[in-house]
Scaffold this active site. Structure first.
Site, PDB file in Angstrom:
ATOM      1  N   HIS A  14      -4.380  -5.243   3.210  1.00 49.41           N
ATOM      2  CA  HIS A  14      -5.304  -4.492   3.860  1.00 49.41           C
ATOM      3  C   HIS A  14      -6.117  -5.579   4.941  1.00 49.41           C
ATOM      4  O   HIS A  14      -7.050  -5.948   4.307  1.00 49.41           O
ATOM      5  CB  HIS A  14      -6.048  -3.659   2.869  1.00 49.41           C
ATOM      6  CG  HIS A  14      -7.190  -2.749   3.333  1.00 49.41           C
ATOM      7  ND1 HIS A  14      -7.894  -1.874   2.660  1.00 49.41           N
ATOM      8  CD2 HIS A  14      -7.444  -2.849   4.905  1.00 49.41           C
ATOM      9  CE1 HIS A  14      -8.593  -1.226   3.539  1.00 49.41           C
ATOM     10  NE2 HIS A  14      -8.428  -1.607   4.722  1.00 49.41           N
ATOM     11  N   HIS A  16      -7.473  -5.701   8.881  1.00 52.84           N
ATOM     12  CA  HIS A  16      -7.511  -5.311  10.346  1.00 52.84           C
ATOM     13  C   HIS A  16      -7.497  -6.411  11.185  1.00 52.84           C
ATOM     14  O   HIS A  16      -8.483  -7.429  11.019  1.00 52.84           O
ATOM     15  CB  HIS A  16      -8.539  -4.454  10.566  1.00 52.84           C
ATOM     16  CG  HIS A  16      -8.668  -3.348   9.577  1.00 52.84           C
ATOM     17  ND1 HIS A  16      -7.961  -1.904  10.057  1.00 52.84           N
ATOM     18  CD2 HIS A  16      -9.078  -3.092   8.467  1.00 52.84           C
ATOM     19  CE1 HIS A  16      -8.303  -1.004   8.915  1.00 52.84           C
ATOM     20  NE2 HIS A  16      -8.649  -1.623   8.286  1.00 52.84           N
ATOM     21  N   HIS A 194      -6.025   4.810   4.971  1.00 55.33           N
ATOM     22  CA  HIS A 194      -7.099   4.665   4.287  1.00 55.33           C
ATOM     23  C   HIS A 194      -7.910   6.112   3.597  1.00 55.33           C
ATOM     24  O   HIS A 194      -7.659   7.114   4.270  1.00 55.33           O
ATOM     25  CB  HIS A 194      -8.282   4.236   5.337  1.00 55.33           C
ATOM     26  CG  HIS A 194      -8.476   2.885   5.578  1.00 55.33           C
ATOM     27  ND1 HIS A 194      -7.031   2.331   6.169  1.00 55.33           N
ATOM     28  CD2 HIS A 194      -9.158   1.900   5.776  1.00 55.33           C
ATOM     29  CE1 HIS A 194      -7.340   1.116   6.592  1.00 55.33           C
ATOM     30  NE2 HIS A 194      -8.756   0.851   6.319  1.00 55.33           N
ATOM     31  N   GLU A 197     -12.675   5.726   0.706  1.00 59.01           N
ATOM     32  CA  GLU A 197     -13.611   4.795   0.983  1.00 59.01           C
ATOM     33  C   GLU A 197     -15.356   5.372   1.153  1.00 59.01           C
ATOM     34  O   GLU A 197     -16.012   5.211   0.044  1.00 59.01           O
ATOM     35  CB  GLU A 197     -13.400   3.817   2.427  1.00 59.01           C
ATOM     36  CG  GLU A 197     -14.240   2.959   2.485  1.00 59.01           C
ATOM     37  CD  GLU A 197     -14.173   2.175   4.141  1.00 59.01           C
ATOM     38  OE1 GLU A 197     -13.302   2.793   4.997  1.00 59.01           O
ATOM     39  OE2 GLU A 197     -14.538   1.220   4.272  1.00 59.01           O
ATOM     40  N   ASP A 275     -10.017  -7.049   4.465  1.00 56.23           N
ATOM     41  CA  ASP A 275     -10.259  -5.908   5.447  1.00 56.23           C
ATOM     42  C   ASP A 275     -10.771  -6.081   6.701  1.00 56.23           C
ATOM     43  O   ASP A 275      -9.646  -6.071   7.367  1.00 56.23           O
ATOM     44  CB  ASP A 275     -11.440  -4.843   4.806  1.00 56.23           C
ATOM     45  CG  ASP A 275     -11.497  -3.421   5.238  1.00 56.23           C
ATOM     46  OD1 ASP A 275     -10.614  -2.984   6.028  1.00 56.23           O
ATOM     47  OD2 ASP A 275     -12.371  -2.457   4.881  1.00 56.23           O
ATOM     48  N   ASP A 276     -11.928  -6.689   7.049  1.00 57.76           N
ATOM     49  CA  ASP A 276     -12.301  -7.253   8.344  1.00 57.76           C
ATOM     50  C   ASP A 276     -13.006  -8.554   8.035  1.00 57.76           C
ATOM     51  O   ASP A 276     -14.273  -8.486   7.822  1.00 57.76           O
ATOM     52  CB  ASP A 276     -13.345  -6.346   8.986  1.00 57.76           C
ATOM     53  CG  ASP A 276     -12.622  -4.830   9.087  1.00 57.76           C
ATOM     54  OD1 ASP A 276     -11.717  -4.823  10.234  1.00 57.76           O
ATOM     55  OD2 ASP A 276     -12.737  -3.711   8.561  1.00 57.76           O
TER      56      ASP A 276
HETATM   57  N1  HPA Z   1     -12.331   1.589   7.223  1.00 57.82           N
HETATM   58  C1  HPA Z   1     -11.872   2.304   8.277  1.00 57.82           C
HETATM   59  N2  HPA Z   1     -11.537   1.902   9.520  1.00 57.82           N
HETATM   60  C2  HPA Z   1     -11.545   0.504   9.611  1.00 57.82           C
HETATM   61  C3  HPA Z   1     -11.897  -0.214   8.748  1.00 57.82           C
HETATM   62  C4  HPA Z   1     -12.148   0.130   7.323  1.00 57.82           C
HETATM   63  O1  HPA Z   1     -12.902  -0.393   6.473  1.00 57.82           O
HETATM   64  N3  HPA Z   1     -11.862  -1.493   8.981  1.00 57.82           N
HETATM   65  C5  HPA Z   1     -11.542  -1.425  10.696  1.00 57.82           C
HETATM   66  N4  HPA Z   1     -11.081   0.059  10.782  1.00 57.82           N
HETATM   67 ZN    ZN Z   2      -9.573  -1.045   6.274  1.00 57.96          ZN
END
Ligand code: HPA
Ligand code: ZN
Length: 330
Positions: A14, A16, A194, A197, A275-276
């Site tokens: 996971h 991005h 997703h 969250e 994630d990011d």
């Molecule tokens: N959640 C939803 N969208 C996203 C995320 C995330 O953590 N990171 C980049 N786009």
């Molecule tokens: Zn994500």
């Protein structure tokens, strides 16, 4: 433990790629492309990365990627991350990318794909890294637009491993995208989304039932439904949990309050991702170290999490076997 976690052949399910854009590269690309940033310095950008929720992050995430215009920019973005991930001991990455976020700025799909695919090929040839490609759709945009982009991506279908669903979760349930995911299934693409969250456990159930997803990205709110937990356990659906992301976006107050230990004790197929990483305080190694400190996990737990990720990675059986052997050897 630090040495062990560095050596562990980590698999990131996971990530991005646009969220791996470090402020230093953002400034370099802004200069190269003559784009004005709302920050005077790298430090000012870093200071702005203080979020109260997912939407607050998404605003800066879309702002940051405005510097990506040409094929070379997408190549540099991806190679920069691949090199850093490799230095942290990552051996496989399933990479989400957001075509709509670039199309709406006038950047053609061909430009995005050419840059990312070139970086993928080069990383696979020279970095001991395998890369999966997940074309993600923005759930706060119309489903018709996603369907159109999926059709537009016809020349690339065979290079994709999966489609995904990301961006603002609240009020954008998986049910909105049934047609898009049905079409992807028809094309032989795997589906992930997703869910859970910021959105409720019900969205996880919808993603499984209506979108036929094989993995759930995040999924931490599954614990709010006994029924959803039971299903995730029975079907051993992988959850791609992102600990430092959840802290940054206030899904949890503190990592020590994170439901990861509970997810494990429930017998769920948990994996760890970043994630990011440019926005949430670090990559795979940093996330693993933070978990070791917060939860006191031993090597066996990290081995299990890595085995889970290797089993679920979008790669060949040959590479999967090789990674399992490398895991067994440490
Ligand atoms: N959640 C939803 N969208 C996203 C995320 C995330 O953590 N990171 C980049 N786009
Ligand atoms: Zn994500």
């Amino acid at each position: 433990m630090q040495d062990f976690l560095q050596t562990l052949p980590k698999v990131e399910l996971h990530l991005h790629i646009e969220g791996s854009l470090e402020p230093e590269l953002m400034f370099a690309l802004a200069q190269r492309n003559g784009i004005e940033l709302p920050y005077a310095t790298v430090q000012e950008a870093k200071d702005a990365y203080c979020f109260s929720d997912l939407q607050g992050f998404l605003n800066l995430y879309f702002q940051g990627m405005s510097v990506l215009r040409n094929e070379q920019d997408f190549y540099d973005l991806a190679m920069d991350y691949f090199r850093r991930a490799r230095e942290e001991g990552v051996v496989h990455i399933d990479m989400h990318f957001d075509p709509q976020a670039h199309l709406q700025r006038g950047v053609p799909l061909e430009v995005v794909m050419a840059g990312l695919l070139k970086a993928k090929q080069e990383a696979e040839e020279s970095l001991d890294l395998s890369i999966g490609m997940i074309m993600a759709f923005l759930r706060d945009r119309p489903a018709e637009e996603a369907l159109h982009v999926l059709e537009q991506a016809a020349p690339y279908w065979k290079m994709l491993d999966a489609i995904g669903l990301d961006s603002a979760e609240k009020e954008n349930p998986p049910s909105k995208f049934v047609d898009v995911f049905e079409r992807a299934k028809q094309l032989g693409l795997v589906c992930v989304a997703h869910a859970g969250e910021e959105g409720p456990a019900e969205y996880i159930k919808e993603a499984l039932e209506l979108l036929n997803v094989e993995r759930i990205d995040h999924g931490v709110r599954c614990l709010e439904s006994e029924e959803v937990v039971e299903r995730l356990r029975r079907e051993q659906i992988a959850l791609t949990v992102c600990p430092l992301s959840n802290v940054s976006l206030k899904v949890v107050e503190d990592l020590r309050d994170h439901p990861l230990p509970k997810l494990l004790s429930e017998g769920l197929k948990v994996t760890i991702s970043s994630d990011d990483p440019a926005y949430f305080g670090g990559g795979m190694l940093t996330n693993h170290l933070a978990c070791a400190e917060a939860f006191g996990w031993d090597k066996a737990v990290f081995r299990q999490l890595t085995r889970n990720a290797i089993e679920e990675a979008f790669t060949t059986q040959q590479r999967r076997d090789e990674l399992l052997r490398r895991l067994a050897a440490i």
